[in-house]
Design a protein around this motif. Structure first.
Motif, short mmCIF file in Angstrom:
data_model
loop_
_atom_site.label_atom_id
_atom_site.label_comp_id
_atom_site.label_asym_id
_atom_site.label_seq_id
_atom_site.Cartn_x
_atom_site.Cartn_y
_atom_site.Cartn_z
N ASP A 1 0.72 -1.24 -0.15
CA ASP A 1 -0.13 0.02 -0.05
C ASP A 1 0.81 1.40 -0.26
OD1 ASP A 1 -2.49 -1.39 -0.08
OD2 ASP A 1 -2.58 -1.49 2.23
N ASP A 2 2.04 1.21 0.51
CA ASP A 2 2.97 2.32 0.25
C ASP A 2 4.28 2.05 -0.55
OD1 ASP A 2 4.24 0.48 1.88
OD2 ASP A 2 4.86 1.67 3.61
N ALA A 3 4.03 1.02 -1.44
CA ALA A 3 5.40 0.98 -2.29
C ALA A 3 5.51 2.14 -3.47
CB ALA A 3 4.96 -0.43 -2.91
N CYS A 4 4.57 2.91 -3.68
CA CYS A 4 4.72 4.03 -4.66
C CYS A 4 4.70 5.19 -3.87
CB CYS A 4 3.63 3.93 -5.60
SG CYS A 4 3.63 5.03 -6.86
N ALA A 5 6.06 6.07 -4.50
CA ALA A 5 5.87 7.60 -4.18
C ALA A 5 5.71 8.26 -5.40
CB ALA A 5 7.08 7.76 -3.44
N TYR A 6 4.58 9.26 -5.26
CA TYR A 6 3.91 9.79 -6.32
C TYR A 6 3.31 11.09 -6.17
CZ TYR A 6 -0.86 8.49 -5.06
OH TYR A 6 -1.93 8.19 -4.22
N HIS A 7 2.84 11.94 -7.29
CA HIS A 7 1.89 13.16 -6.98
C HIS A 7 0.87 12.74 -7.37
CE1 HIS A 7 5.32 15.85 -6.38
NE2 HIS A 7 5.79 15.19 -7.23
N PRO A 8 -0.15 12.99 -6.51
CA PRO A 8 -1.83 12.73 -6.89
C PRO A 8 -2.26 13.82 -7.72
CG PRO A 8 -1.49 13.35 -4.67
CD PRO A 8 0.05 13.32 -5.16
N GLY A 9 -1.77 15.16 -7.63
CA GLY A 9 -2.34 16.15 -8.29
C GLY A 9 -1.76 16.30 -9.72
N GLY A 10 -1.87 17.43 -10.34
CA GLY A 10 -1.62 17.57 -11.81
C GLY A 10 -0.19 18.70 -11.92
N PRO A 11 0.34 18.73 -12.86
CA PRO A 11 1.45 19.64 -13.10
C PRO A 11 0.97 21.12 -13.07
CG PRO A 11 1.25 18.48 -15.12
CD PRO A 11 0.34 17.98 -14.21
N VAL A 12 1.60 22.23 -12.72
CA VAL A 12 1.06 23.57 -12.76
C VAL A 12 2.15 24.25 -13.63
CG1 VAL A 12 0.22 25.61 -11.74
CG2 VAL A 12 -0.47 23.34 -10.80
N PHE A 13 1.99 24.93 -14.87
CA PHE A 13 2.82 25.81 -15.36
C PHE A 13 2.41 27.31 -15.58
CE2 PHE A 13 3.44 21.60 -17.61
CZ PHE A 13 4.64 21.12 -16.75
N HIS A 14 2.98 28.18 -14.74
CA HIS A 14 2.49 29.39 -15.17
C HIS A 14 3.56 30.43 -15.11
CE1 HIS A 14 -0.30 32.90 -14.22
NE2 HIS A 14 0.37 33.19 -13.28
N GLU A 15 3.55 31.14 -16.09
CA GLU A 15 4.72 32.44 -16.24
C GLU A 15 6.16 31.80 -16.17
OE1 GLU A 15 3.65 35.80 -14.08
OE2 GLU A 15 1.85 36.24 -15.30
N GLY A 16 6.41 30.45 -16.59
CA GLY A 16 7.71 30.01 -16.55
C GLY A 16 7.72 29.41 -15.32
N LEU A 17 7.02 29.25 -14.36
CA LEU A 17 7.12 28.60 -13.08
C LEU A 17 6.48 27.10 -13.21
CD1 LEU A 17 6.71 31.44 -10.37
CD2 LEU A 17 8.68 30.31 -10.95
N LYS A 18 7.07 26.21 -12.77
CA LYS A 18 6.62 24.89 -12.64
C LYS A 18 6.42 24.19 -11.43
CE LYS A 18 8.94 24.57 -17.21
NZ LYS A 18 9.68 25.89 -16.72
N SER A 19 5.33 23.49 -11.08
CA SER A 19 5.18 22.86 -9.85
C SER A 19 3.99 21.82 -9.95
CB SER A 19 4.76 24.07 -8.84
OG SER A 19 3.58 24.56 -9.31
N TRP A 20 3.48 21.15 -8.91
CA TRP A 20 2.78 20.30 -8.87
C TRP A 20 1.34 20.64 -7.96
CZ3 TRP A 20 2.55 15.92 -11.74
CH2 TRP A 20 3.76 15.60 -12.15
N SER A 21 0.22 20.66 -8.48
CA SER A 21 -0.85 21.26 -7.72
C SER A 21 -1.07 20.82 -6.27
CB SER A 21 -2.27 21.01 -8.51
OG SER A 21 -2.42 19.62 -8.79
N CYS A 22 -0.48 19.53 -6.02
CA CYS A 22 -0.79 18.66 -4.82
C CYS A 22 0.38 19.21 -3.62
CB CYS A 22 -0.73 17.15 -5.10
SG CYS A 22 0.69 16.80 -5.95
N CYS A 23 1.06 19.88 -4.00
CA CYS A 23 2.25 20.36 -3.07
C CYS A 23 3.01 21.41 -3.21
CB CYS A 23 3.30 19.13 -2.85
SG CYS A 23 4.19 18.70 -4.27
N ASN A 24 2.53 22.32 -4.01
CA ASN A 24 2.96 23.85 -4.52
C ASN A 24 3.25 24.56 -3.32
OD1 ASN A 24 0.28 24.41 -4.18
ND2 ASN A 24 -0.04 24.99 -6.49
N GLU A 25 2.46 24.07 -2.19
CA GLU A 25 2.80 25.19 -0.85
C GLU A 25 3.89 24.61 -0.21
OE1 GLU A 25 0.95 27.89 -0.17
OE2 GLU A 25 -0.39 27.45 -1.74
N THR A 26 4.15 23.50 -0.46
CA THR A 26 5.49 22.67 0.44
C THR A 26 6.79 22.78 -0.45
OG1 THR A 26 4.63 20.62 0.07
CG2 THR A 26 4.03 21.52 2.03
#
Length: 344
Positions: free
Chosen positions: A20-45
């Protein structure tokens, strides 16, 4: 073995040991805005980053089971409504919107710059050790190091299938400058097959030295208005007395002295012409601010002129700028690039 399709994972796995914990992944989607790149699930951290390889290195923020299920491809977006136009009698009708040809004086159109040669690709120095778990640094490859015999031998594991030019994201489409495929979904983008074969790049070459100096590169970002291009060269601690930025008809040259006996020497062949006498640069504590002045109002699809033979994504050669920063919401004034206006 199946390969996990969770975002940020992509590893092969054995279903018999899929916990159940074998996979480390991003549950959200990629966010590209004005040249910056992040993931919607962890763009605060995990702070947004500028470079694509930095984005791919953002650590996953969730754990779960591996899966090889295919993500559903969304239906095509509805067509954009046609723009209204007004007849002489004041009645609104609908039709395709096409801006009137821009009038560009011949004196403002600079001669075309010579084709930019294809960049020299970095190769591994095979005398350098390769860390355990290292992955190929070339775009679109990501093969893991399997030892010198396999990864640098004559077998299939030594063949690198990759993209020699950088990724490009434009109005929702994603692809690479070096080849034609364009997709909408990030998962599909990661699966675009490489268009060139060669040798893997696990460690690169040792740092170049000149007169005891280490030559390094720096990240360059930009945004534009119809008449200006604002460039930031991130070179922290550049020596104001020794460093310089010089301007030519369609290029800028950086010569920046950095702490630790490091130096940036880089010439950028620009997408369009500039007015050298009106351009300016300021060396600040963390970066160099550069303002380029265009001879006429225009929109540059890219900062640098791509290598000869590069085919830009659909829409790039015909892009328009607006009043204010590129992409300003609610901008009304359509501005053709000089090259496109001259063809009309």
């Amino acid at each position: 073995m199946p390969r996990c399709t969770n975002k940020g994972c992509g590893k092969e796995y054995d279903e018999s040991s899929n916990a159940d914990d074998a996979c480390a992944y991003h549950p959200g989607g990629p966010v590209f805005h004005e040249g910056l790149k992040s993931w919607s699930c962890c763009n605060e951290t995990s702070k947004p980053v500028m470079e694509f390889d930095q984005f791919m290195a953002i650590p996953p923020c969730a754990r779960g089971r591996h899966t090889d299920s295919k993500a559903e491809v969304p239906a095509p977006a509805a067509p954009v409504a046609e723009a209204p136009k007004t007849t002489a009698g004041g009645v609104e009708v609908y039709g395709s919107a096409r801006p009137a040809p821009a009038e560009v004086p011949e004196s403002a159109i600079a001669p075309a710059a010579p084709p930019t040669p294809a960049p020299v690709e970095e190769e591994d120095d095979e005398s350098l050790p390769v860390p355990d778990g290292a992955k190929c640094k070339r775009f679109g490859c990501g093969a893991a190091w399997r030892g010198a015999a396999a990864s640098r031998g004559d077998g299939p594991d030594a063949v690198c299938t990759y993209h020699p030019q950088k990724p490009v994201f434009h109005e929702g489409s994603k692809g690479y400058l070096c080849c034609k495929p364009r997709v909408l979904e990030f998962d599909q983008f990661l699966k675009i097959p490489g268009c060139k074969t060669g040798r893997h790049l696990f460690v690169g070459a040792p740092a170049s030295e000149e007169r005891g100096e280490e030559l390094v590169d720096c990240r360059v970002d930009h945004y534009q208005t119809p008449m200006e291009v604002h460039v930031s060269a991130y070179a922290k601690g550049a020596d104001k007395e020794r460093s310089s930025v010089s301007f030519a008809g369609q290029s800028i040259t950086l010569d920046l002295y950095l702490p630790g006996n490091k130096r940036v020497q880089r010439t950028l062949t620009l997408y369009g012409p500039i007015v050298p006498d009106k351009c300016r640069a300021r060396i600040l504590g963390t970066k160099v601010d550069i303002t380029l002045i265009k001879p006429v109002a225009a929109s540059w699809p890219l900062l640098e002129l791509p290598p000869a033979g590069t085919e830009l994504p659909p829409g790039y050669a015909l892009t328009f700028g607006v009043s204010g920063r590129t992409g300003t919401v609610g901008g009304k004034e359509v501005v053709l690039s000089v090259e496109e206006a001259a063809r009309r």
